[in-house]
Scaffold this motif. Structure first.
Motif, PDB file in Angstrom:
ATOM      1  N   ASP A  86       1.005  -1.379  -0.255  1.00 54.16           N
ATOM      2  CA  ASP A  86      -0.171  -0.353   0.132  1.00 54.16           C
ATOM      3  C   ASP A  86       0.815   1.661  -0.003  1.00 54.16           C
ATOM      4  O   ASP A  86       2.504   1.207  -0.290  1.00 54.16           O
ATOM      5  CB  ASP A  86      -0.957  -0.410   1.489  1.00 54.16           C
ATOM      6  CG  ASP A  86      -0.160   0.136   2.740  1.00 54.16           C
ATOM      7  OD1 ASP A  86       0.167   0.717   3.095  1.00 54.16           O
ATOM      8  OD2 ASP A  86      -0.078  -1.314   2.759  1.00 54.16           O
ATOM      9  N   LEU A  87       0.119   2.458   0.012  1.00 54.58           N
ATOM     10  CA  LEU A  87       1.211   3.615  -0.359  1.00 54.58           C
ATOM     11  C   LEU A  87       1.448   3.652   1.479  1.00 54.58           C
ATOM     12  O   LEU A  87       2.473   5.030   1.186  1.00 54.58           O
ATOM     13  CB  LEU A  87       0.162   4.891  -0.629  1.00 54.58           C
ATOM     14  CG  LEU A  87      -0.256   4.294  -1.614  1.00 54.58           C
ATOM     15  CD1 LEU A  87      -1.145   5.771  -2.261  1.00 54.58           C
ATOM     16  CD2 LEU A  87       1.786   3.906  -3.433  1.00 54.58           C
ATOM     17  N   ASN A  91       3.368  -0.390   4.628  1.00 53.98           N
ATOM     18  CA  ASN A  91       2.874  -0.989   4.407  1.00 53.98           C
ATOM     19  C   ASN A  91       1.993  -1.480   5.686  1.00 53.98           C
ATOM     20  O   ASN A  91       2.133  -2.303   5.578  1.00 53.98           O
ATOM     21  CB  ASN A  91       3.490  -2.583   4.043  1.00 53.98           C
ATOM     22  CG  ASN A  91       4.414  -2.022   2.542  1.00 53.98           C
ATOM     23  OD1 ASN A  91       3.576  -0.985   2.449  1.00 53.98           O
ATOM     24  ND2 ASN A  91       4.346  -2.932   2.302  1.00 53.98           N
ATOM     25  N   TYR A 109       6.679  -3.087  -1.719  1.00 54.70           N
ATOM     26  CA  TYR A 109       6.654  -1.826  -1.531  1.00 54.70           C
ATOM     27  C   TYR A 109       7.449  -1.379  -2.765  1.00 54.70           C
ATOM     28  O   TYR A 109       8.056  -1.045  -3.164  1.00 54.70           O
ATOM     29  CB  TYR A 109       7.122  -1.286  -1.289  1.00 54.70           C
ATOM     30  CG  TYR A 109       6.303   0.450  -0.853  1.00 54.70           C
ATOM     31  CD1 TYR A 109       5.836   1.519  -0.700  1.00 54.70           C
ATOM     32  CD2 TYR A 109       7.472   1.384  -1.850  1.00 54.70           C
ATOM     33  CE1 TYR A 109       4.904   2.207  -0.765  1.00 54.70           C
ATOM     34  CE2 TYR A 109       6.752   2.793  -1.609  1.00 54.70           C
ATOM     35  CZ  TYR A 109       5.777   2.878  -1.700  1.00 54.70           C
ATOM     36  OH  TYR A 109       5.374   4.509  -1.554  1.00 54.70           O
ATOM     37  N   CYS A 112       2.695   2.622  -6.446  1.00 53.44           N
ATOM     38  CA  CYS A 112       1.250   2.873  -7.301  1.00 53.44           C
ATOM     39  C   CYS A 112       2.057   1.774  -8.303  1.00 53.44           C
ATOM     40  O   CYS A 112       1.164   1.799  -9.411  1.00 53.44           O
ATOM     41  CB  CYS A 112       0.815   3.956  -7.705  1.00 53.44           C
ATOM     42  SG  CYS A 112       0.431   5.391  -6.701  1.00 53.44           S
ATOM     43  N   SER A 113       2.596   0.886  -8.641  1.00 52.94           N
ATOM     44  CA  SER A 113       3.258  -0.012  -9.180  1.00 52.94           C
ATOM     45  C   SER A 113       2.919  -1.011  -8.191  1.00 52.94           C
ATOM     46  O   SER A 113       3.005  -2.356  -9.028  1.00 52.94           O
ATOM     47  CB  SER A 113       4.381   0.205  -9.789  1.00 52.94           C
ATOM     48  OG  SER A 113       5.297  -0.464  -8.268  1.00 52.94           O
ATOM     49  N   THR A 114       2.685  -1.326  -7.503  1.00 49.23           N
ATOM     50  CA  THR A 114       2.100  -2.406  -6.720  1.00 49.23           C
ATOM     51  C   THR A 114       2.073  -3.714  -6.790  1.00 49.23           C
ATOM     52  O   THR A 114       2.202  -4.879  -6.806  1.00 49.23           O
ATOM     53  CB  THR A 114       2.033  -2.005  -4.948  1.00 49.23           C
ATOM     54  OG1 THR A 114       3.676  -0.590  -4.456  1.00 49.23           O
ATOM     55  CG2 THR A 114       2.065  -3.591  -4.550  1.00 49.23           C
ATOM     56  N   SER A 115       0.777  -2.941  -7.933  1.00 43.80           N
ATOM     57  CA  SER A 115       0.102  -3.728  -8.322  1.00 43.80           C
ATOM     58  C   SER A 115       0.662  -4.719  -9.137  1.00 43.80           C
ATOM     59  O   SER A 115       0.434  -6.348  -8.751  1.00 43.80           O
ATOM     60  CB  SER A 115      -1.678  -3.704  -9.193  1.00 43.80           C
ATOM     61  OG  SER A 115      -0.854  -2.984 -10.177  1.00 43.80           O
ATOM     62  N   CYS A 138      -3.518  -5.029  -3.108  1.00 43.93           N
ATOM     63  CA  CYS A 138      -2.823  -3.356  -3.367  1.00 43.93           C
ATOM     64  C   CYS A 138      -3.877  -3.015  -2.881  1.00 43.93           C
ATOM     65  O   CYS A 138      -5.140  -2.989  -3.387  1.00 43.93           O
ATOM     66  CB  CYS A 138      -1.972  -2.902  -4.231  1.00 43.93           C
ATOM     67  SG  CYS A 138      -2.914  -2.689  -5.537  1.00 43.93           S
ATOM     68  N   SER A 140      -5.030   1.453  -1.926  1.00 46.79           N
ATOM     69  CA  SER A 140      -4.813   2.255  -1.198  1.00 46.79           C
ATOM     70  C   SER A 140      -6.100   3.259  -1.068  1.00 46.79           C
ATOM     71  O   SER A 140      -7.167   3.299  -1.302  1.00 46.79           O
ATOM     72  CB  SER A 140      -4.100   3.637  -2.762  1.00 46.79           C
ATOM     73  OG  SER A 140      -5.461   3.528  -3.669  1.00 46.79           O
ATOM     74  N   CYS A 281      -2.317   3.270  -5.209  1.00 51.29           N
ATOM     75  CA  CYS A 281      -1.893   1.622  -5.910  1.00 51.29           C
ATOM     76  C   CYS A 281      -3.181   1.174  -6.557  1.00 51.29           C
ATOM     77  O   CYS A 281      -3.401   0.100  -7.496  1.00 51.29           O
ATOM     78  CB  CYS A 281      -1.864   0.603  -4.715  1.00 51.29           C
ATOM     79  SG  CYS A 281      -0.202   1.299  -3.276  1.00 51.29           S
ATOM     80  N   GLY A 310       4.382   4.040 -11.515  1.00 45.60           N
ATOM     81  CA  GLY A 310       4.484   4.356  -9.400  1.00 45.60           C
ATOM     82  C   GLY A 310       5.962   4.741  -9.281  1.00 45.60           C
ATOM     83  O   GLY A 310       6.745   4.795  -9.822  1.00 45.60           O
TER      84      GLY A 310
END
Length: 337
Positions: A86-87, A91, A109, A112-115, A138, A140, A281, A310
């Motif tokens: 997450d952001l 985490n 982590y 926003c590229s975590t997915s 993930c 947000s 995310c 991200g």
């Protein structure tokens, strides 16, 4: 069977690794957007029935994971691992969610590229035989992200048109061997790209070069072009970064006109007052694990490339005048049994 290493960035999955189920949970603004019918669970308030925004974000991730597990016909004790991020600092959403559900956690982590970071690594572990079932997830939340990275919502600070609206939501996918869901065929892990952008309200400009870098690596390593896909989406470049990325790819000889979209432009409608579009995310997660999975299950899409983007900033880094390093991770999905 060990997955071939096409390059230091790209993996090819040789076994039948698939998204066996997926699920999404979103807040009220997202539930009013154009993809509203593709979400599994929606809330009509930002607190999701809890006493803080952070607790609300945890509920969203809990919902997405629990629904995805149930849709796969599994119970929590049949899932080997949660790979989630997450952001929030350390985490914490992923941590508290994994504690409440009782599944081992590998926190990851990638902003926003975590997915796609979690999905790619889940596929790698399943492909290599280290796990039978893994949940990639993930989340947000607009209010938690604004509080941490910019100004608390209560402050009411004005934002420029280049700003983006962090998606309140969570997405999760169960990754395993076999089934009828989309096959995970390739993953391209991005390099950190820093173009010297220092404005934390202009994520689109900062992230676009990272998305282009990863897409170029994917096309090169896999011997593919944009026309090999029915749809290519970036994660949250939105109205500012989308045309930048498109122009950069055209300069490299790649025509994206018929296949390219951005999740940051898909979550909300233009009349929802979200500045340049969606971010967070959950931007790529709710589009991928909701809309795209639905389109693939109906046979409307066969080959999809998701390139989640991200910005790897922190309040400390940009307050000290540092520019914003960015990254993007891409995963290729193919439908059909």
């Amino acid at each position: 069977m060990t997955a071939p290493r096409l390059s230091r960035q790209t993996w090819k999955f040789t076994s039948d690794v698939r998204i066996q189920s997926s699920a999404t949970a979103v807040g009220p603004k997202e539930a009013q957007g154009p993809l509203k019918d593709t979400y599994d669970k929606t809330y009509d308030d930002m607190y999701a029935g809890r006493d803080s925004w952070e607790a609300a974000e945890q509920r969203l991730m809990e919902d997405a994971i629990s629904i995805a597990i149930a849709k796969a016909g599994l119970t929590a004790d049949q899932v080997d691992l949660i790979m989630a991020g997450d952001l929030l600092n350390q985490n914490i959403t992923a941590t508290f969610t994994a504690e409440s559900i009782g599944i081992p956690l590998m926190g990851m982590y990638g902003a926003c590229s975590t997915s796609m970071l979690t999905l790619a690594n889940a596929a790698a572990l399943v492909n290599a035989g280290y796990a039978n079932s893994i949940v990639a997830a993930c989340s947000s939340h607009n209010a938690t992200a604004e509080k941490q990275y910019r100004y608390p919502t209560e402050y009411g600070g004005q934002k420029p048109p280049s700003a983006q609206w962090t998606v309140t939501g969570a997405g999760a996918a169960v990754v395993g061997q076999g089934g009828t869901g989309p096959r995970i065929t390739y993953a391209t892990m991005g390099k950190v790209v820093d173009m010297g952008v220092k404005d934390p309200f202009d994520m689109g400009t900062a992230m676009a070069p990272a998305a282009v870098s990863t897409l170029l690596a994917h096309f090169r390593d896999c011997g593919r072009t944009p026309q090999d896909y029915d749809l290519i989406v970036t994660g949250d470049l939105a109205a500012i970064g989308y045309p930048i990325a498109k122009a950069m790819l055209a300069k490299e000889g790649y025509d994206m006109d018929q296949v390219y979209n951005d999740c940051g432009l898909m979550v909300y409608s233009p009349d929802q007052d979200v500045f340049a579009g969606a971010s967070g995310c959950a931007s790529s997660a709710v589009v991928t694990y909701g809309y795209i999975m639905e389109q693939m299950s109906q046979g409307k899409l066969q080959k999809v490339l998701v390139c989640a983007t991200g910005a790897l900033l922190s309040p400390v880094s940009y307050q000290q005048g540092k520019s914003i390093p960015c990254i993007a991770h891409a995963v290729a999905l193919e439908g059909g049994v």
